[in-house]
Design an enzyme around this catalytic site. Structure first.
Site, PDB file in Angstrom:
ATOM      1  N   ARG A  42       0.822  -1.209   0.000  1.00  0.00           N
ATOM      2  CA  ARG A  42       0.000   0.000   0.000  1.00  0.00           C
ATOM      3  C   ARG A  42       0.862   1.268   0.000  1.00  0.00           C
ATOM      4  NH1 ARG A  42      -5.216  -1.424   3.576  1.00  0.00           N
ATOM      5  NH2 ARG A  42      -6.021  -3.084   2.286  1.00  0.00           N
ATOM      6  N   ASP A 151     -13.930   9.482  12.585  1.00  0.00           N
ATOM      7  CA  ASP A 151     -12.946   8.538  12.042  1.00  0.00           C
ATOM      8  C   ASP A 151     -11.664   9.300  11.733  1.00  0.00           C
ATOM      9  OD1 ASP A 151     -13.388   5.484  10.868  1.00  0.00           O
ATOM     10  OD2 ASP A 151     -11.650   6.515  10.013  1.00  0.00           O
TER      11      ASP A 151
HETATM   12  C1  LIG Z   1     -13.321  -1.840  10.742  1.00  0.00           C
HETATM   13  S1  LIG Z   1     -13.825  -0.170  10.821  1.00  0.00           S
HETATM   14  C2  LIG Z   1     -15.116  -0.290  12.047  1.00  0.00           C
HETATM   15  C3  LIG Z   1     -16.368   0.433  11.626  1.00  0.00           C
HETATM   16  C4  LIG Z   1     -17.555   0.267  12.600  1.00  0.00           C
HETATM   17  N1  LIG Z   1     -17.229   0.747  13.902  1.00  0.00           N
HETATM   18  C5  LIG Z   1     -18.019  -1.172  12.655  1.00  0.00           C
HETATM   19  O1  LIG Z   1     -17.785  -1.850  13.657  1.00  0.00           O
HETATM   20  O2  LIG Z   1     -18.630  -1.629  11.689  1.00  0.00           O
HETATM   21  C6  LIG Z   1     -12.466   0.567  11.752  1.00  0.00           C
HETATM   22  C7  LIG Z   1     -12.381   2.083  11.584  1.00  0.00           C
HETATM   23  O3  LIG Z   1     -11.548   2.609  12.615  1.00  0.00           O
HETATM   24  C8  LIG Z   1     -10.832   3.699  12.095  1.00  0.00           C
HETATM   25  N2  LIG Z   1      -9.651   3.965  12.950  1.00  0.00           N
HETATM   26  C9  LIG Z   1      -8.548   3.204  13.111  1.00  0.00           C
HETATM   27  N3  LIG Z   1      -7.672   3.809  13.933  1.00  0.00           N
HETATM   28  C10 LIG Z   1      -8.241   4.983  14.311  1.00  0.00           C
HETATM   29  C11 LIG Z   1      -7.823   6.045  15.154  1.00  0.00           C
HETATM   30  N4  LIG Z   1      -6.634   6.048  15.778  1.00  0.00           N
HETATM   31  N5  LIG Z   1      -8.654   7.093  15.304  1.00  0.00           N
HETATM   32  C12 LIG Z   1      -9.864   7.114  14.685  1.00  0.00           C
HETATM   33  N6  LIG Z   1     -10.315   6.142  13.868  1.00  0.00           N
HETATM   34  C13 LIG Z   1      -9.505   5.083  13.684  1.00  0.00           C
HETATM   35  C14 LIG Z   1     -10.474   3.264  10.681  1.00  0.00           C
HETATM   36  O4  LIG Z   1     -10.193   4.362   9.827  1.00  0.00           O
HETATM   37  C15 LIG Z   1     -11.728   2.492  10.263  1.00  0.00           C
HETATM   38  O5  LIG Z   1     -12.614   3.286   9.514  1.00  0.00           O
END
Ligand SMILES: C[S@@+](CC[C@H](N)C(=O)[O-])C[C@H]1O[C@@H](n2cnc3c(N)ncnc32)[C@H](O)[C@@H]1O
Length: 285
Positions: A42, A151
């Site tokens: 990536r 996010d």
């Molecule tokens: C797998 S998705 C989960 C979405 C939703 N909460 C669900 O359970 O369906 C994880 C999300 O966490 C966000 N994320 C990861 N690290 C983060 C951080 N340090 N601060 C804010 N968001 C974060 C990612 O960008 C991603 O969109």
């Protein structure tokens, strides 16, 4: 040979360490050895976009270039997993709707205000789902309702704000909810205004405790399938921030594989009929 045809340079162990540390310090995401391949692939795409020849040059760009902030965001964006869909983990949502919301109605009857946070909301499905469940409960007529989705990725937030989805995002959505809360058009489904108007989105890195501390307090925080990407110290920081942002007696709901055992003792475990959830103790500040 053009740059486009150039073979991907190998990432040395030192480059992996430098890049992983930088990413970890920024957002708490731990790039373990098993993610090395993903990282290489990536970030290589990012290097090509910037016309940079190798990972060390890319690292230096991330550290010292005037455009480093934006590029760090792009690098993190390239590494995050954004998988999500409406009505994910139905037993937990049942507990939320049938047990937590009625509890909160009583606990907050004086202020008549309900604030929910979908922390790590990705493309917004979770935040809109919560808004729909609040509306479905029929308990909050005349209340001030806010659902905040946040996010670290600006790309997913742009999609969240649009509120238009493919069939795949609705694969677990009960048909009557599709009927009531979405408008279908040309194979896409748009969230109707009734739910949309309750939801807002904001860019927030959960590791940044100073920014998190600026949010107003919440009744319920959903942070599902986000902390699995963070290591223990980063999880503890995030959980401490959530604690500060919850009202005493407010709830924290994690993904089904996530637990606070050996992580923090700041929350109490509440056994509901449909699920186990965490609560900030009533006497906590
Ligand atoms: C797998 S998705 C989960 C979405 C939703 N909460 C669900 O359970 O369906 C994880 C999300 O966490 C966000 N994320 C990861 N690290 C983060 C951080 N340090 N601060 C804010 N968001 C974060 C990612 O960008 C991603 O969109």
């Amino acid at each position: 040979m053009s740059f486009d045809d150039a073979p991907k340079p190998p990432m040395t162990a030192d480059e992996l360490r430098l890049l992983s540390e930088l990413i970890y310090d920024h957002c708490g995401i731990l790039v373990r050895e098993d993610l090395r391949f993903l990282l290489e692939r990536r970030l290589w795409a990012r290097m090509r976009a910037l016309d940079l020849p190798d990972f060390l040059t890319y690292y230096r760009y991330l550290r010292f270039d005037p455009g480093r902030r934006a590029e760090l965001e792009a690098a993190v964006e390239a590494l995050t997993t954004n998988e999500t869909y409406f009505f994910r983990e139905p037993h937990q949502l049942k507990a939320f709707r049938e047990e937590l919301l009625p509890l909160r109605v009583n606990e907050r009857a004086r202020v008549r205000r309900l604030r929910l946070w979908s922390a790590g909301c990705s493309t917004g499905e979770e935040a809109y789902t919560l808004a729909m469940l609040v509306l479905e409960s029929g308990l909050f007529g005349g209340w001030e309702i806010e659902v905040f989705g946040s996010d670290i990725s600006r790309k997913v937030l742009a999609a969240a704000r649009k509120g238009v989805y493919s069939r795949n995002a609705l694969r677990e959505t009960p048909p009557q909810m599709v009927e009531r809360y979405f408008t279908a058009d040309a194979g896409r489904w748009a969230v109707k205004d009734e739910a949309r108007s309750l939801v807002s989105f904001g860019h927030l890195n959960l590791i940044d405790e100073h920014m998190v501390a600026m949010l107003a307090r919440f009744d319920v925080v959903f942070c599902r399938n986000v902390m699995i990407y963070l290591d223990l110290p980063a999880r503890r920081r995030v959980l401490k921030s959530f604690h500060g942002r919850l009202w005493p007696g407010g709830y924290l709901l994690l993904g089904h594989s996530e637990s606070l055992i050996h992580v923090t003792a700041d929350y109490e475990l509440v056994h509901l009929k449909n699920d186990l959830v965490y609560r900030k103790p009533l006497l906590a500040i």
